[in-house]
Motif scaffolding. Structure first.
Motif, mmCIF file in Angstrom:
data_model
loop_
_atom_site.group_PDB
_atom_site.id
_atom_site.type_symbol
_atom_site.label_atom_id
_atom_site.label_comp_id
_atom_site.label_asym_id
_atom_site.label_seq_id
_atom_site.Cartn_x
_atom_site.Cartn_y
_atom_site.Cartn_z
ATOM 1 N N THR A 100 0.824 -1.216 0.000
ATOM 2 C CA THR A 100 0.000 0.000 0.000
ATOM 3 C C THR A 100 0.861 1.271 0.000
ATOM 4 O O THR A 100 0.316 2.368 0.070
ATOM 5 N N ASP A 121 5.732 -6.012 -7.790
ATOM 6 C CA ASP A 121 5.090 -7.148 -7.123
ATOM 7 C C ASP A 121 6.111 -8.227 -6.781
ATOM 8 O O ASP A 121 6.021 -8.868 -5.720
ATOM 9 N N GLU A 148 -14.970 -12.180 -3.226
ATOM 10 C CA GLU A 148 -16.084 -11.231 -3.053
ATOM 11 C C GLU A 148 -17.445 -11.882 -3.301
ATOM 12 O O GLU A 148 -18.388 -11.235 -3.751
ATOM 13 N N THR A 189 -7.954 -2.960 -2.046
ATOM 14 C CA THR A 189 -8.106 -4.293 -2.620
ATOM 15 C C THR A 189 -8.558 -5.290 -1.559
ATOM 16 O O THR A 189 -8.326 -5.111 -0.364
ATOM 17 N N SER A 190 -9.200 -6.353 -2.032
ATOM 18 C CA SER A 190 -9.678 -7.395 -1.115
ATOM 19 C C SER A 190 -8.529 -8.005 -0.327
ATOM 20 O O SER A 190 -8.661 -8.297 0.869
ATOM 21 N N LYS A 191 -7.392 -8.201 -0.974
ATOM 22 C CA LYS A 191 -6.247 -8.808 -0.299
ATOM 23 C C LYS A 191 -5.747 -7.921 0.833
ATOM 24 O O LYS A 191 -5.467 -8.407 1.938
ATOM 25 N N HIS A 192 -5.678 -6.624 0.588
ATOM 26 C CA HIS A 192 -5.179 -5.722 1.625
ATOM 27 C C HIS A 192 -6.179 -5.575 2.772
ATOM 28 O O HIS A 192 -5.774 -5.395 3.922
ATOM 29 N N LYS A 225 -17.169 -4.440 -0.771
ATOM 30 C CA LYS A 225 -17.138 -4.341 -2.227
ATOM 31 C C LYS A 225 -18.535 -4.086 -2.791
ATOM 32 O O LYS A 225 -18.683 -3.433 -3.836
#
Length: 270
Positions: A100, A121, A148, A189-192, A225
């Protein structure tokens, strides 16, 4: 002269002759042993290659850590007066903080600010691999927990109970004490989001699997989301800051407009 006949087997086959299927059996046995040996060799080779790749990734992460993180966290990630120890924080913490842009830290302040990401990445993965090799810690979440597709209604209830007091019921964020704040979750993001729940960055508490199960974390992500992808049904949401802010807006601008209109009408009539 007497002719000696060779004895026949019980099945009518002459002694000394092989069975017609014996060649097929020998070929099958040979293929079986060859295939087994090849599979065993391939497996051991793949394991060796995977281990070599992991060690190479950890080595690259160690170099990146020494060049970019050791000043604050120490050469062995043991921590210093300028930064905490990273032993045991796990790959999830590194992926969140570096992914982030919060780390490396740009400047000292109440909390690390989100900014442009400094690494690729692959470099982030290498840093995470190195830190996670130092001691066990929260790992990266599985892809199925980030799809999600959980229960948004259950996620909304869990979010209101555990998160809304800081992040606002709509995930818009809010102020905390001593200059700190809970950031907006829009666009994260979903991962974060998942990694933040299991690592507890900044002033956020840690929600381990005993507090909130992985499936429930998936539900919370689904709810956030849903809010992000569906506009407010009531029109302009004023940043989703809540009923107090919205009411204050109406009092200031709504009543102010009425008062201004009244003054203007009175002035015109005079």
């Amino acid at each position: 002269m007497t002719t000696i006949k060779k004895p026949k087997s019980p099945g009518g086959r002459k002694a000394g002759r092989r069975h017609p299927l014996s060649s097929v059996a020998l070929i099958a046995i040979g293929l079986l042993f060859t295939g087994g040996a090849y599979a065993a060799f391939s497996t051991s080779t793949a394991s060796a290659e995977t281990s070599a790749t992991s060690q190479q990734t950890i080595g690259e992460g160690k170099k990146l850590f020494a060049a970019n993180c050791a000043t604050c966290h120490g050469l062995a990630a043991q921590g210093t007066g300028s930064g905490p120890s990273l032993i045991g924080v796990g790959a999830a913490s590194v992926d969140f903080q570096v992914g982030t842009g919060r780390m490396p830290l740009q400047m000292n302040g109440p909390q690390a600010e989100k900014k442009a990401v400094q690494f690729t990445d692959e470099q982030i993965a290498a840093l995470a691999a190195y830190v996670s090799s130092l001691a066990p810690g929260p790992g990266l979440p599985e892809a199925k927990l980030l799809d999600e597709k959980g229960d948004a209604a259950n996620g909304a209830e869990l979010f209101r109970i555990n998160c809304a007091m800081c992040h606002n019921v709509a995930g818009a964020g809010g102020a905390l004490t001593e200059g700190k704040y809970a950031p907006s979750l829009d666009g994260v993001t979903s991962k974060h989001i998942y990694e933040a729940m299991v690592t507890g960055p900044q002033s956020m508490p840690v929600f381990n699997d005993m507090n909130i199960t992985p499936e429930s974390k998936r539900d919370i992500i689904t709810y956030l989301k849903y809010l992000e992808n569906n506009p407010s049904p009531g029109g302009y949401a004023l940043g989703s800051l809540g009923p107090v802010s919205e009411g204050l807006f109406l009092w200031i601008f709504g009543l102010g407009a009425i008062v201004a209109l009244t003054v203007w009408i009175t002035a015109k009539s005079n």
